[in-house]
Design a protein around this motif. Structure first.
Motif, PDB file in Angstrom:
ATOM      1  N   VAL A 179      47.747  43.216   3.673  1.00 31.33           N
ATOM      2  CA  VAL A 179      48.686  42.106   3.525  1.00 31.33           C
ATOM      3  C   VAL A 179      50.105  42.643   3.654  1.00 31.33           C
ATOM      4  O   VAL A 179      50.425  43.729   3.167  1.00 31.33           O
ATOM      5  CB  VAL A 179      48.491  41.383   2.171  1.00 31.33           C
ATOM      6  N   LEU A 180      50.941  41.884   4.351  1.00 34.22           N
ATOM      7  CA  LEU A 180      52.345  42.244   4.544  1.00 34.22           C
ATOM      8  C   LEU A 180      53.189  41.019   4.234  1.00 34.22           C
ATOM      9  O   LEU A 180      52.931  39.936   4.764  1.00 34.22           O
ATOM     10  CB  LEU A 180      52.582  42.708   5.979  1.00 34.22           C
ATOM     11  N   ASP A 190      54.291  38.892  -5.693  1.00 35.98           N
ATOM     12  CA  ASP A 190      53.286  39.913  -5.391  1.00 35.98           C
ATOM     13  C   ASP A 190      51.890  39.326  -5.570  1.00 35.98           C
ATOM     14  O   ASP A 190      51.215  39.554  -6.575  1.00 35.98           O
ATOM     15  CB  ASP A 190      53.493  41.128  -6.296  1.00 35.98           C
ATOM     16  N   GLY A 191      51.459  38.551  -4.573  1.00 38.93           N
ATOM     17  CA  GLY A 191      50.123  37.973  -4.637  1.00 38.93           C
ATOM     18  C   GLY A 191      49.060  39.010  -4.323  1.00 38.93           C
ATOM     19  O   GLY A 191      49.249  39.868  -3.461  1.00 38.93           O
ATOM     20  N   LYS A 203      51.052  46.370   2.457  1.00 37.30           N
ATOM     21  CA  LYS A 203      51.782  47.232   3.377  1.00 37.30           C
ATOM     22  C   LYS A 203      53.257  46.849   3.425  1.00 37.30           C
ATOM     23  O   LYS A 203      53.623  45.710   3.147  1.00 37.30           O
ATOM     24  CB  LYS A 203      51.181  47.128   4.784  1.00 37.30           C
ATOM     25  N   THR A 204      54.084  47.817   3.789  1.00 39.38           N
ATOM     26  CA  THR A 204      55.507  47.539   4.003  1.00 39.38           C
ATOM     27  C   THR A 204      55.841  47.548   5.490  1.00 39.38           C
ATOM     28  O   THR A 204      56.881  47.038   5.896  1.00 39.38           O
ATOM     29  CB  THR A 204      56.381  48.574   3.281  1.00 39.38           C
ATOM     30  N   THR A 205      54.957  48.140   6.293  1.00 37.43           N
ATOM     31  CA  THR A 205      55.108  48.137   7.746  1.00 37.43           C
ATOM     32  C   THR A 205      53.732  47.972   8.377  1.00 37.43           C
ATOM     33  O   THR A 205      52.708  48.237   7.745  1.00 37.43           O
ATOM     34  CB  THR A 205      55.732  49.446   8.271  1.00 37.43           C
ATOM     35  N   HIS A 212      56.155  48.130  16.091  1.00 38.49           N
ATOM     36  CA  HIS A 212      56.223  48.438  14.663  1.00 38.49           C
ATOM     37  C   HIS A 212      57.066  47.376  13.960  1.00 38.49           C
ATOM     38  O   HIS A 212      58.212  47.134  14.333  1.00 38.49           O
ATOM     39  CB  HIS A 212      56.835  49.821  14.438  1.00 38.49           C
ATOM     40  N   LEU A 213      56.490  46.752  12.946  1.00 39.78           N
ATOM     41  CA  LEU A 213      57.169  45.691  12.208  1.00 39.78           C
ATOM     42  C   LEU A 213      57.339  46.092  10.752  1.00 39.78           C
ATOM     43  O   LEU A 213      56.412  46.609  10.129  1.00 39.78           O
ATOM     44  CB  LEU A 213      56.357  44.394  12.284  1.00 39.78           C
ATOM     45  N   LYS A 214      58.534  45.847  10.217  1.00 36.04           N
ATOM     46  CA  LYS A 214      58.798  46.086   8.802  1.00 36.04           C
ATOM     47  C   LYS A 214      58.823  44.759   8.067  1.00 36.04           C
ATOM     48  O   LYS A 214      59.010  43.698   8.665  1.00 36.04           O
ATOM     49  CB  LYS A 214      60.141  46.803   8.627  1.00 36.04           C
ATOM     50  N   ALA A 215      58.647  44.820   6.755  1.00 32.05           N
ATOM     51  CA  ALA A 215      58.638  43.607   5.942  1.00 32.05           C
ATOM     52  C   ALA A 215      59.961  42.860   6.038  1.00 32.05           C
ATOM     53  O   ALA A 215      60.013  41.645   5.873  1.00 32.05           O
ATOM     54  CB  ALA A 215      58.330  43.954   4.486  1.00 32.05           C
ATOM     55  N   SER A 216      61.041  43.571   6.323  1.00 32.02           N
ATOM     56  CA  SER A 216      62.357  42.944   6.462  1.00 32.02           C
ATOM     57  C   SER A 216      62.581  42.392   7.867  1.00 32.02           C
ATOM     58  O   SER A 216      63.620  41.801   8.140  1.00 32.02           O
ATOM     59  CB  SER A 216      63.453  43.967   6.145  1.00 32.02           C
TER      60      SER A 216
END
Length: 272
Positions: A179-180, A190-191, A203-205, A212-216
């Motif tokens: 999950v991201l 934070d489910g 995950k954070t990425t 490549h994808l980041k949470a931001s």
């Protein structure tokens, strides 16, 4: 394949005309970008199914073909394609007897992706509690999360997806699912999500279809990776183009370097 285009769910972006890895990334990053711009959180469930192409049940696939309008004559023509498929297993120097395969779409022909898409085409019917996108056997499901209730709704959907796979002879690989949460808020909801009572890794990425994808939803890591890779290939081109015409060097650049820099650039631009 084009004549079958209208039969497939719009969430599917694999092996079909008019859609691609780029179109799937474009839709997904737009969902995430819209959530971030509205200061919301988008939870994405990343699923992974084990050996999907080899787990396609022949009986269920023939039923799917019948449901989309294949006549009895057409089914009679297709049926030997599966029933005359035999396999053998070799361990060391020992070879097993031939046995009839009851699952899997045969490799090495143009029908393989089409038959798989027909088989899995009914999966988006589970999308009652969230949205989803797929590329062949890779599916991601997501929902804007405002409260823990939204997390519970997304878990309901994940349960239905897991049950769909089980009912069709396939299984989600819990170890590779995750999950991201796309958000730029300092504190997020934070489910906790699970498949078969196993909690998914947060995950954070993630790397999706080469990006490549980041949470931001910032692409710094992706830019670094493609720049490094492109420089290495460019060095190879320069070293091997010293004695050729400049037009040839440009062709090498356009064929070997530029595609890496250009790939999915529209997705990154649309979500920035």
């Amino acid at each position: 394949m084009e004549s079958f285009g209208n039969l497939f769910a719009p969430e599917q972006h694999g092996f079909l005309p008019g859609v691609s890895t780029v179109s799937k990334l474009f839709v997904w990053t737009n969902f995430a970008g819209e959530a971030i711009n509205n200061k919301l959180q988008l939870d994405v469930i990343i699923t992974d199914c084990s050996n999907t192409f080899d787990m396609v049940d022949h009986g269920i696939l023939l039923q799917r073909l019948n449901e989309i309008g294949f006549s009895d004559k057409a089914l009679a023509f297709v049926r030997p394609y599966f029933h005359l498929t035999f396999q053998q297993v070799k361990v060391g120097g020992c070879l097993s007897k031939k046995f009839q395969a009851t699952s899997g779409v045969p490799q090495g022909n143009n029908l393989r992706p089409l038959l798989f898409l027909i088989f899995i085409n009914f999966l988006p019917d589970c999308l009652r509690y969230s949205s989803g996108l797929g590329f062949a056997d890779g599916f991601k499901f997501f929902r804007v999360v405002r409260t823990l209730k939204d997390c519970l709704e997304l878990q309901k959907h994940l349960n239905e997806v897991s049950n769909w796979f089980k009912g069709n002879g396939m299984f989600l690989n819990e170890e590779k699912c995750g999950v991201l949460s796309f958000t730029r808020k300092l504190s997020f909801i934070d489910g906790h999500y699970n498949v078969n009572k196993r909690t998914l890794v947060r995950k954070t990425t993630c790397r999706d279809l080469g990006v490549h994808l980041k949470a931001s939803l910032r692409f710094g890591k992706h830019y670094t990776n493609i720049t490094s890779k492109s420089y290495k290939i460019l060095g190879f081109v320069i070293r091997n183009s010293k004695h050729v015409h400049i037009d040839t060097t440009i062709r090498f650049y356009n064929a070997l370097v530029r595609p890496h820099l250009k790939y999915a650039s529209v997705d990154m631009g649309s979500s920035s």
